[in-house]
Scaffold this motif. Sequence first.
Motif, PDB file in Angstrom:
ATOM      1  N   GLU A 387       0.851  -1.308  -0.029  1.00 52.12           N
ATOM      2  CA  GLU A 387       0.017   0.002  -0.166  1.00 52.12           C
ATOM      3  C   GLU A 387       0.925   1.386   0.047  1.00 52.12           C
ATOM      4  O   GLU A 387       1.757   1.427   0.988  1.00 52.12           O
ATOM      5  N   THR A 388       0.690   1.928  -1.197  1.00 49.78           N
ATOM      6  CA  THR A 388       1.495   3.030  -1.219  1.00 49.78           C
ATOM      7  C   THR A 388       0.559   4.580  -0.995  1.00 49.78           C
ATOM      8  O   THR A 388      -0.689   4.463  -1.150  1.00 49.78           O
ATOM      9  N   VAL A 389       1.061   5.402  -0.032  1.00 47.29           N
ATOM     10  CA  VAL A 389       0.478   6.447   0.405  1.00 47.29           C
ATOM     11  C   VAL A 389       1.245   7.853  -0.154  1.00 47.29           C
ATOM     12  O   VAL A 389       2.305   7.940   0.270  1.00 47.29           O
ATOM     13  N   ILE A 390       0.637   8.655  -0.847  1.00 51.08           N
ATOM     14  CA  ILE A 390       1.176   9.753  -1.692  1.00 51.08           C
ATOM     15  C   ILE A 390       0.835  11.111  -0.955  1.00 51.08           C
ATOM     16  O   ILE A 390      -0.563  11.525  -1.064  1.00 51.08           O
ATOM     17  N   ASN A 391       1.506  11.713  -0.193  1.00 49.13           N
ATOM     18  CA  ASN A 391       1.003  12.982   0.432  1.00 49.13           C
ATOM     19  C   ASN A 391       1.112  14.178  -0.517  1.00 49.13           C
ATOM     20  O   ASN A 391       1.999  14.014  -1.616  1.00 49.13           O
ATOM     21  N   ASP A 392       0.570  15.292  -0.282  1.00 46.28           N
ATOM     22  CA  ASP A 392       0.459  16.662  -0.901  1.00 46.28           C
ATOM     23  C   ASP A 392       0.198  16.475  -2.220  1.00 46.28           C
ATOM     24  O   ASP A 392       0.778  16.752  -3.368  1.00 46.28           O
ATOM     25  N   VAL A 393      -0.981  15.736  -2.478  1.00 49.55           N
ATOM     26  CA  VAL A 393      -1.434  15.570  -3.774  1.00 49.55           C
ATOM     27  C   VAL A 393      -2.006  16.997  -4.541  1.00 49.55           C
ATOM     28  O   VAL A 393      -2.522  17.020  -5.636  1.00 49.55           O
ATOM     29  N   GLU A 394      -1.804  18.108  -3.635  1.00 44.72           N
ATOM     30  CA  GLU A 394      -2.138  19.313  -4.299  1.00 44.72           C
ATOM     31  C   GLU A 394      -1.522  19.445  -5.636  1.00 44.72           C
ATOM     32  O   GLU A 394      -1.830  20.114  -6.460  1.00 44.72           O
ATOM     33  N   HIS A 395      -0.069  19.063  -5.656  1.00 44.43           N
ATOM     34  CA  HIS A 395       0.657  19.258  -6.713  1.00 44.43           C
ATOM     35  C   HIS A 395      -0.189  18.596  -7.922  1.00 44.43           C
ATOM     36  O   HIS A 395      -0.074  19.412  -9.264  1.00 44.43           O
ATOM     37  N   LEU A 396      -0.558  17.416  -7.833  1.00 46.23           N
ATOM     38  CA  LEU A 396      -1.027  16.667  -8.881  1.00 46.23           C
ATOM     39  C   LEU A 396      -2.386  17.482  -9.437  1.00 46.23           C
ATOM     40  O   LEU A 396      -2.549  17.534 -10.826  1.00 46.23           O
ATOM     41  N   ASP A 397      -3.055  17.960  -8.536  1.00 44.97           N
ATOM     42  CA  ASP A 397      -4.448  18.524  -8.934  1.00 44.97           C
ATOM     43  C   ASP A 397      -4.200  19.642  -9.856  1.00 44.97           C
ATOM     44  O   ASP A 397      -5.355  20.299 -10.323  1.00 44.97           O
ATOM     45  N   ARG A 398      -2.943  20.165 -10.210  1.00 41.79           N
ATOM     46  CA  ARG A 398      -2.557  21.569 -10.626  1.00 41.79           C
ATOM     47  C   ARG A 398      -2.692  20.943 -12.201  1.00 41.79           C
ATOM     48  O   ARG A 398      -3.360  22.194 -13.055  1.00 41.79           O
ATOM     49  N   GLY A 399      -2.559  19.879 -12.649  1.00 48.74           N
ATOM     50  CA  GLY A 399      -2.332  19.735 -13.964  1.00 48.74           C
ATOM     51  C   GLY A 399      -3.045  18.238 -14.368  1.00 48.74           C
ATOM     52  O   GLY A 399      -3.040  18.143 -15.476  1.00 48.74           O
ATOM     53  N   TYR A 400      -3.816  17.420 -13.487  1.00 47.03           N
ATOM     54  CA  TYR A 400      -4.425  16.247 -13.875  1.00 47.03           C
ATOM     55  C   TYR A 400      -5.917  16.315 -13.399  1.00 47.03           C
ATOM     56  O   TYR A 400      -5.990  16.637 -12.438  1.00 47.03           O
ATOM     57  N   GLU A 401      -6.697  16.082 -14.376  1.00 51.71           N
ATOM     58  CA  GLU A 401      -8.338  16.262 -14.067  1.00 51.71           C
ATOM     59  C   GLU A 401      -8.481  14.849 -13.836  1.00 51.71           C
ATOM     60  O   GLU A 401      -8.580  13.880 -14.591  1.00 51.71           O
ATOM     61  N   ASN A 402      -8.859  14.325 -12.485  1.00 45.45           N
ATOM     62  CA  ASN A 402      -9.246  13.270 -11.908  1.00 45.45           C
ATOM     63  C   ASN A 402      -8.400  12.058 -12.224  1.00 45.45           C
ATOM     64  O   ASN A 402      -9.077  11.160 -12.637  1.00 45.45           O
ATOM     65  N   ILE A 403      -7.409  12.230 -12.181  1.00 42.41           N
ATOM     66  CA  ILE A 403      -6.456  11.179 -12.545  1.00 42.41           C
ATOM     67  C   ILE A 403      -6.748   9.795 -11.893  1.00 42.41           C
ATOM     68  O   ILE A 403      -6.734   8.527 -12.436  1.00 42.41           O
ATOM     69  N   GLU A 404      -7.232   9.833 -10.602  1.00 42.25           N
ATOM     70  CA  GLU A 404      -7.234   8.578  -9.904  1.00 42.25           C
ATOM     71  C   GLU A 404      -8.557   8.137 -10.409  1.00 42.25           C
ATOM     72  O   GLU A 404      -8.679   6.737 -10.334  1.00 42.25           O
ATOM     73  N   ASP A 405      -9.520   9.006 -10.718  1.00 41.36           N
ATOM     74  CA  ASP A 405     -10.958   8.225 -11.137  1.00 41.36           C
ATOM     75  C   ASP A 405     -10.638   7.627 -12.531  1.00 41.36           C
ATOM     76  O   ASP A 405     -11.105   6.500 -12.763  1.00 41.36           O
ATOM     77  N   LYS A 406      -9.730   8.302 -13.249  1.00 38.81           N
ATOM     78  CA  LYS A 406      -9.342   7.609 -14.592  1.00 38.81           C
ATOM     79  C   LYS A 406      -8.862   6.234 -14.511  1.00 38.81           C
ATOM     80  O   LYS A 406      -8.998   5.250 -15.321  1.00 38.81           O
ATOM     81  N   LEU A 407      -7.621   6.223 -13.416  1.00 38.63           N
ATOM     82  CA  LEU A 407      -6.944   4.927 -13.354  1.00 38.63           C
ATOM     83  C   LEU A 407      -7.866   3.981 -12.704  1.00 38.63           C
ATOM     84  O   LEU A 407      -7.944   2.778 -13.058  1.00 38.63           O
ATOM     85  N   ARG A 408      -8.812   4.407 -11.900  1.00 36.27           N
ATOM     86  CA  ARG A 408      -9.564   3.369 -10.887  1.00 36.27           C
ATOM     87  C   ARG A 408     -10.467   2.804 -12.301  1.00 36.27           C
ATOM     88  O   ARG A 408     -10.688   1.614 -12.118  1.00 36.27           O
ATOM     89  N   GLY A 409     -11.101   3.470 -13.218  1.00 32.45           N
ATOM     90  CA  GLY A 409     -11.771   3.183 -14.279  1.00 32.45           C
ATOM     91  C   GLY A 409     -11.162   2.026 -15.108  1.00 32.45           C
ATOM     92  O   GLY A 409     -11.793   1.180 -15.649  1.00 32.45           O
ATOM     93  N   LEU A 410      -9.811   2.069 -15.033  1.00 39.60           N
ATOM     94  CA  LEU A 410      -9.057   0.911 -15.594  1.00 39.60           C
ATOM     95  C   LEU A 410      -8.782  -0.114 -15.019  1.00 39.60           C
ATOM     96  O   LEU A 410      -8.274  -1.256 -15.525  1.00 39.60           O
ATOM     97  N   GLY A 411      -9.172  -0.040 -13.585  1.00 39.88           N
ATOM     98  CA  GLY A 411      -8.877  -1.513 -12.919  1.00 39.88           C
ATOM     99  C   GLY A 411      -7.960  -1.126 -11.965  1.00 39.88           C
ATOM    100  O   GLY A 411      -7.498  -2.230 -11.047  1.00 39.88           O
ATOM    101  N   ALA A 412      -7.372   0.276 -11.537  1.00 39.84           N
ATOM    102  CA  ALA A 412      -6.228   0.378 -10.417  1.00 39.84           C
ATOM    103  C   ALA A 412      -7.104   0.399  -9.093  1.00 39.84           C
ATOM    104  O   ALA A 412      -8.073   0.968  -9.110  1.00 39.84           O
ATOM    105  N   ASP A 413      -6.268  -0.039  -8.117  1.00 38.41           N
ATOM    106  CA  ASP A 413      -6.906   0.001  -6.787  1.00 38.41           C
ATOM    107  C   ASP A 413      -6.154   1.294  -6.101  1.00 38.41           C
ATOM    108  O   ASP A 413      -5.186   1.305  -5.420  1.00 38.41           O
ATOM    109  N   ILE A 414      -7.045   2.356  -6.346  1.00 33.49           N
ATOM    110  CA  ILE A 414      -6.358   3.764  -6.051  1.00 33.49           C
ATOM    111  C   ILE A 414      -7.538   4.876  -5.694  1.00 33.49           C
ATOM    112  O   ILE A 414      -8.610   4.596  -6.217  1.00 33.49           O
ATOM    113  N   LYS A 415      -7.435   5.453  -4.675  1.00 32.13           N
ATOM    114  CA  LYS A 415      -8.249   6.304  -4.142  1.00 32.13           C
ATOM    115  C   LYS A 415      -7.807   7.544  -3.329  1.00 32.13           C
ATOM    116  O   LYS A 415      -6.724   7.374  -2.834  1.00 32.13           O
TER     117      LYS A 415
END
Length: 419
Positions: A387-415
């Motif tokens: 189980e990997t936990v990534i902190n400070d995901v505010e950086h991610l939200d600057r340039g990726y639109e719902n990346i975790e939803d897109k990856l979960r839609g492909l079958g990744a266990d990410i939330k």
Amino acid sequence: MEKIRIRSEGALRLNGRVKISGSKNAVLPAIAAALLTREKVRLRNVPLVKDVHTILTLMKGLGADSSLRRNTLTLEAEKFASTEASYELVRAMRASILVLGPMLARSGKAVVALPGGCAIGTRPIDLHMNGLQKMGARLTLEHGYITAEASKLRGADITFEKKTVGGTENIVMAACLARGETVLRNCAREPEVESLCRLLVKMGGRIEGVGEDVMRVRGVDELGGAAHDIIPDRIEAGTFLVAGALNQGSIDLVDADPAHLSTVIERLRFSGTRVEVKKDRIRVAGGGSILPQDITTSPYPGFPTDMQAQFMVLLTQAAGTSIITETIFERRFSHVNELLRLGANIEVLGDKAIVRGRTPLSAAEVMATDLRASASLILAGLVAKGETVINDVEHLDRGYENIEDKLRGLGADIKRISA
Ligand code: EPZ
């Protein structure tokens, strides 16, 4: 503080389709371009990312009205309420500097906070300033703010000492309203720069050599409104291509433009990844062993610096040693320390990172430091056992639109989880 949690057995099995959003780096200059006209500018396929909200806050402060309906943005800068871009906003997003050229060209004055450095480098703007000075602007720097004034900019012959995306964008926008002809030499040729120039031409700008090293701009008195589609985000697409290369299954990228990713696709095919290109979709599948290779970042159409962190994750899984040379930014290896926490074997020597593979990654808690580093940590988490936990995901939200939803839609266990 929001976090992202990823669970993986170590191997990645993604399957399905993912829609690539509009490009962050294309929409930001397009929004700034709306300052060049009093008429309406309509942008479609706008990505709903944090940087868009930041620049719309800046535009509102300048007096520009904007309305965002789903992914269509309408802007109208009939008159300026202010010509100042505050330090708070510029610090939040360096691309705020893109209002400098259009605001100066349209109103004769612009006061913009000198952008600070960021995690990837000092990020100077001397090339922007030299160009505007050559066009007759008087620039002063006081208390951390640049004040630029020019009753009317005049055409000039400007050579950029080095390729600069933002510098080319600022100067070409200013040149559209300057008196006479401006020649820009050694222009950045990124698709985002080309797309901005196509918007400017739709607005009445007279630009020859769009997408080329040399552009000639004949200034006009006024620009009009226009409607424009934001191009797909080639870096988001590249990020999903690397996920596909790490993957045992097969994923389809929809609305991606393969023409903007030729170097990345070439490198992926060299690594053994299967990449099938259709007009506006790309199918990618990994599965076999991954070949190591040396990568050097360079201006478009070379290997994009914005894909360096993501590609490094793939190379940690390659059967052998690879060397990545980062030539664009002086401090763009902050993701390495975090990848080491996940078990990667990487050594940084100056502008080079020596990546030794194959090293199975093991899950850990890590820290995002900048936008593309965050994306690389997500890719690493997808193949790190546990189980990997990534902190400070505010950086991610600057340039990726719902990346975790897109990856979960492909079958990744990410939330996304709140702290
Ligand atoms: C744009 O930044 C992108 N941002 C960056 O993407 C991208 O990494 C970069 O271009 C390079 O491709 C946007 O488009 C909003 P540059 P920009 O001017 O314009 C030096 C992301 O992750 N330079 O092309 O700021 C500079 O220090 C971001 O989406 C000067 O020396 O980059 C760098 O070494 C990160 N003087 C090089 O040029 C100047 O006046 C390229 O910078 C300007 C730049």
